[in-house]
Motif scaffolding. Sequence first.
Motif, mmCIF file in Angstrom:
data_model
loop_
_atom_site.group_PDB
_atom_site.id
_atom_site.type_symbol
_atom_site.label_atom_id
_atom_site.label_comp_id
_atom_site.label_asym_id
_atom_site.label_seq_id
_atom_site.Cartn_x
_atom_site.Cartn_y
_atom_site.Cartn_z
ATOM 1 N N ARG A 194 34.439 -3.609 -37.703
ATOM 2 C CA ARG A 194 33.599 -2.688 -36.958
ATOM 3 C C ARG A 194 33.875 -1.251 -37.401
ATOM 4 O O ARG A 194 34.961 -0.949 -37.891
ATOM 5 N N TYR B 290 44.336 -1.356 -37.933
ATOM 6 C CA TYR B 290 42.972 -1.704 -38.333
ATOM 7 C C TYR B 290 42.549 -3.075 -37.819
ATOM 8 O O TYR B 290 41.425 -3.284 -37.414
ATOM 9 N N VAL C 277 41.467 1.842 -29.774
ATOM 10 C CA VAL C 277 40.325 1.566 -28.888
ATOM 11 C C VAL C 277 40.241 2.657 -27.826
ATOM 12 O O VAL C 277 41.215 3.369 -27.583
ATOM 13 N N TRP D 53 34.645 2.599 -36.878
ATOM 14 C CA TRP D 53 35.436 3.355 -35.889
ATOM 15 C C TRP D 53 35.126 4.838 -36.007
ATOM 16 O O TRP D 53 35.165 5.402 -37.100
ATOM 17 N N ALA E 263 36.714 7.091 -28.360
ATOM 18 C CA ALA E 263 36.447 6.503 -29.682
ATOM 19 C C ALA E 263 35.447 5.394 -29.517
ATOM 20 O O ALA E 263 35.301 4.823 -28.438
ATOM 21 N N SER E 264 34.748 5.108 -30.601
ATOM 22 C CA SER E 264 33.886 3.934 -30.571
ATOM 23 C C SER E 264 34.311 2.985 -31.686
ATOM 24 O O SER E 264 34.682 3.407 -32.783
ATOM 25 N N LEU E 265 34.301 1.707 -31.378
ATOM 26 C CA LEU E 265 34.648 0.655 -32.341
ATOM 27 C C LEU E 265 33.531 -0.365 -32.221
ATOM 28 O O LEU E 265 33.559 -1.240 -31.358
ATOM 29 N N GLY F 54 33.661 5.046 -40.813
ATOM 30 C CA GLY F 54 33.345 6.135 -39.911
ATOM 31 C C GLY F 54 32.826 7.390 -40.588
ATOM 32 O O GLY F 54 32.744 7.498 -41.815
ATOM 33 N N GLU G 153 43.749 -5.052 -32.215
ATOM 34 C CA GLU G 153 43.299 -4.056 -31.237
ATOM 35 C C GLU G 153 44.467 -3.402 -30.534
ATOM 36 O O GLU G 153 45.437 -4.070 -30.161
ATOM 37 N N TYR H 81 41.997 3.477 -35.658
ATOM 38 C CA TYR H 81 41.372 2.322 -35.050
ATOM 39 C C TYR H 81 41.823 2.076 -33.602
ATOM 40 O O TYR H 81 41.709 0.964 -33.078
ATOM 41 N N TRP I 8 45.969 0.899 -29.144
ATOM 42 C CA TRP I 8 45.793 2.348 -29.227
ATOM 43 C C TRP I 8 47.174 2.994 -29.225
ATOM 44 O O TRP I 8 48.175 2.380 -28.852
#
Lengths: 427, 427, 427
Positions: free
Chosen positions: A56, A119, A88, A58, A147-149, A22, A122, A86, A124
């Motif tokens: 991916r 990490y 979501v 983050w 957030a973007s993953l 990131g 998945e 990490y 939050w």
Amino acid sequence: MNGAEMMALAEELYPLCRSITGDGVRETLRTLGRWNPVEIVEVPTGSPACDWVVPREWNLREAWVKSSSGEKVVDLADSTLHVVGYSVPVHEKLSRAELDAHLHSIPEHPSWIPWRNSYYEEGWGFCLPHAQRAALPDEEYEVYIDASLEDGHLSYGELFLPGRRDEELLVSVHVCHPSLANDNLSGIAVSTAVASMLAGRDRTLGVRFLYVPGTIGSLAWLERNRERTGRVVGGLTLTCLGDAAGLTYKRSFAGDADVDRVAKAVLADRAAQGLGESELIDFYPYGYDERQYNAPAFRMPVGSLMRSRHGRFDEYHSSADDLSLLSVERLEEARDVVLEILGRLDRNRRYRSLAPEGEPQLGRRGIYRALGGGGDPAALQYAMLWLLQCGDGSHSLLDVAERSEMPFGQIADAADLLEEHALIDRS
Amino acid sequence: MNGAEMMALAEELYPLCRSITGDGVRETLRTLGRWNPVEIVEVPTGSPACDWVVPREWNLREAWVKSSSGEKVVDLADSTLHVVGYSVPVHEKLSRAELDAHLHSIPEHPSWIPWRNSYYEEGWGFCLPHAQRAALPDEEYEVYIDASLEDGHLSYGELFLPGRRDEELLVSVHVCHPSLANDNLSGIAVSTAVASMLAGRDRTLGVRFLYVPGTIGSLAWLERNRERTGRVVGGLTLTCLGDAAGLTYKRSFAGDADVDRVAKAVLADRAAQGLGESELIDFYPYGYDERQYNAPAFRMPVGSLMRSRHGRFDEYHSSADDLSLLSVERLEEARDVVLEILGRLDRNRRYRSLAPEGEPQLGRRGIYRALGGGGDPAALQYAMLWLLQCGDGSHSLLDVAERSEMPFGQIADAADLLEEHALIDRS
Amino acid sequence: MNGAEMMALAEELYPLCRSITGDGVRETLRTLGRWNPVEIVEVPTGSPACDWVVPREWNLREAWVKSSSGEKVVDLADSTLHVVGYSVPVHEKLSRAELDAHLHSIPEHPSWIPWRNSYYEEGWGFCLPHAQRAALPDEEYEVYIDASLEDGHLSYGELFLPGRRDEELLVSVHVCHPSLANDNLSGIAVSTAVASMLAGRDRTLGVRFLYVPGTIGSLAWLERNRERTGRVVGGLTLTCLGDAAGLTYKRSFAGDADVDRVAKAVLADRAAQGLGESELIDFYPYGYDERQYNAPAFRMPVGSLMRSRHGRFDEYHSSADDLSLLSVERLEEARDVVLEILGRLDRNRRYRSLAPEGEPQLGRRGIYRALGGGGDPAALQYAMLWLLQCGDGSHSLLDVAERSEMPFGQIADAADLLEEHALIDRS
């Protein structure tokens, strides 16, 4: 780069929201670029990294928990630690009980925010002081994580200072922790200072500096640099170098590699000079990226220099690991020890005598006191005699320093003099 | 097979008149056959046994010394120790002085009968309490020994429990002593118990049990099994395991063989658990059949487990070494220690990591705690990390246990888990 | 050759004016020739001596300093130490100040004459007591040195006592010091005694005695005997063996060569017998000719036996190192220790068992107590068992003595017995 500058660098980096990927890492590496020409390497999501795969990317923009009154009771803007790494994206309303399943706190330290990550699974979550968590009323809450993953890159920094030979030394620090000062802005600052001070110097061995997200970052580097691993004759990971504990050196897997012997001697010399006690500990398969460098397929002789050990100080992985833990003097001491270790490794070498049949006639070459029959020789001459006596090609300067119990610097000076007079060369 | 059963076995075997050959040994081996399928091997007189030759078979039926009044003052029927082993037949009258040249006693223990033999030099004699000997009046005596010393066989017992691999472990006890309980009915009983308990178990290595007359018996086995000696990766002789002393382990000739390291660890673990102190002693060329197994041509890594050492306890080789020296608890303790040593040797193995480039991603395989950033890992995971870090093919589980200072069982459990997930295999 | 004879030899050699070349050395070697057939080897000036070159030969006939009144205030006739070794001829008048630049004295010991040399740099000088130097009035002086420094020879002595095998032992002493008793007439006397006592004895290894000018003499020998250096399995330089200090053994460069282990054992045995404590010190590249023999190209395992260490006793290199420092008893003790070290090295050997399959049947060969079942075996038998058990060809008698903790002599006696009975031979 002095202690005040190292401290200023840590302060500048402290607010950035770092993770294993990131923009926080990118911004960190760009900041380091103001001190040294650190190259930023971008590794695409999905790339192999030894047994792993680059995840991916983050990025976290905004995150909060709002009470029913609309007040933000937890807000990323207050601390980068508030959001589980990490996490979501999420935006929903939950009961107090439902929310609690996503909260993390430290009962033993009710005012500190813990640092947590997820990490490779998945989910939050939010981290907050335990006192605050306990006081949250039983009402409905609105949670929001923007957030973007997504497929992107893992970023790491690399800086290579070439030497006259192909062999190189390695200094590696992890750069994936957000607002944690000792772990590891201290290591980043010390590595930056060491690199800036070595940049202008003549040296025999190259020195490679890596600024990598923990584990996945070093594995990504190893994946792309397998052929280089054999050239690394010694190295250090630097971590937790700002707190008040004495220095600790963790040995490489081999345990008796040159870097281990040099670190031991450097720390012993400091203790002998009254500069403080330190500790030597054996390698164990927990800690930082030394685990990867020392893996069976690579066995790079990389030790680790630290003060407090990971997981062994109260403030570890919490908001209490803030800038107040660092001191200018301790960062400078760590920098000096790293420079001394690298410096000795750079001067160390295997050598052989070019006049191995008895003691060569130093007088003929103008490097012996001419009048015989006196008392003990001067230290330089004694160092030369030790080097010549050991010069069968199987000894390094370090071996001779250890066997003679003479200071490494004196042995290295004597070796340089003998090399000038063509009495020894590299074996 | 519990302690009471071991004790009952010792009691049953106690009266038999054993020597290095003869029916007493045969009867002993047949008795063991009720517990385990021990094969009785008969080696003819005159057969080579390495540097030795199998002697004539000796059987003793009746023997006594009569006073002039016709009273049997010494009688084989009272104790198997009364007659010197391998005495030739005799029937004659002698003066008190002539008789005395054939008598053996222990002045320091005037009520005990010593045990004496003359295997390889023809002769005859009687053993008796020193007090009795001193009191024999000066008159004529009639001596009678009805024994045969003729071509026949040497008998030993052998039991093999196969494993999944060609390598094997060895347990050897000497069976040549007549009515002596500690030396070595205790060893025979413990070996029998261990064999009966291992019989039903799954194992990697075979286990061979030998019940041999001392020296000549093991040499006879070696003569006939030279090709097997190289398959033995560890072994024990068992002797004097019933008396009140703590356990002593005598190392193999190598001194640092796997069996030596395992025995040391097993005994240290017991001490750490408060189960009693024990002693480790170096190999020396006196004792029991470990001398033969460790000979230069074989160098089988065979140690010895005992309590009191041969020749170092008062009752040694005398009628005082009777069943009262044994205890149910001490036999069971010895049995358990032997089982633990064999068990660890069975689980031990060299291995290599199949993912040697850095630490493999345990999470992907479901064997890592998914949520990162926490404290010290659980012991199982730590054991896995140690195994993976050491997995260059040169390490055994025992090496890893020693280096990590973790319990062997934990390391072996972790190795099994890693093997299940194809992360390591045998190297 | 007893202590009184050694002392008489030292007294006879004391007045001779020795240096690294010249008639003083020749006369010394000729004197030794009365005791042993020492060959005098003459090496011409200019000959290579490994990295060095044999210098011109120096001979000194007369030398003095006269005061203005014509009185000889310093005179070679009074002490061989008065003239700096290798002084060039001079005859001139000088002021007090000019003279002083050529004077040497020891302020801490104002009544002693120091010993000084200038072998490899041309010059001249006088040595005198500091008190006398301080009292020299400020007047004109006449100095006279009648010396020659011309092409000639370097002389050294060599004596070889052959053994049954090609390997050999080395004893080397330096013979270049003038009237200094401890350093090294003591070493010369001990070496002479050892040689005379070994001359008539049967031995396995040859013994070579060298009487060499320090450094240049051993280098000259090495230059001419390169092919012999590999045959030397152990050796000693002997120095400073007459003073009142305990014995000190300085290890060879290897540190664990047979000679080092034997010397350690011999000195430990003496301490155990109450014959006085001694010290073991590691090799260091200062001292005497052991530096040359242990040089990288040769690595002959040569240690050094001494009492006080060079440069570490007050009288070192001064007129106070006179005959009063020596004692008959200490010279004899040193002689005995050297004989014992050489004797054990001579008996030591690698061997292998010729009956390696188990313990051979000693009884059949008449070397076992026939009646079995007794207590501990006698020491000789125990030594035989140790030898047989270790007899895989990789062990020496010394190894077995160390491992068994039995006296070397007992092990060697047992080995001889086993060899007689064809149970072992050299490996």
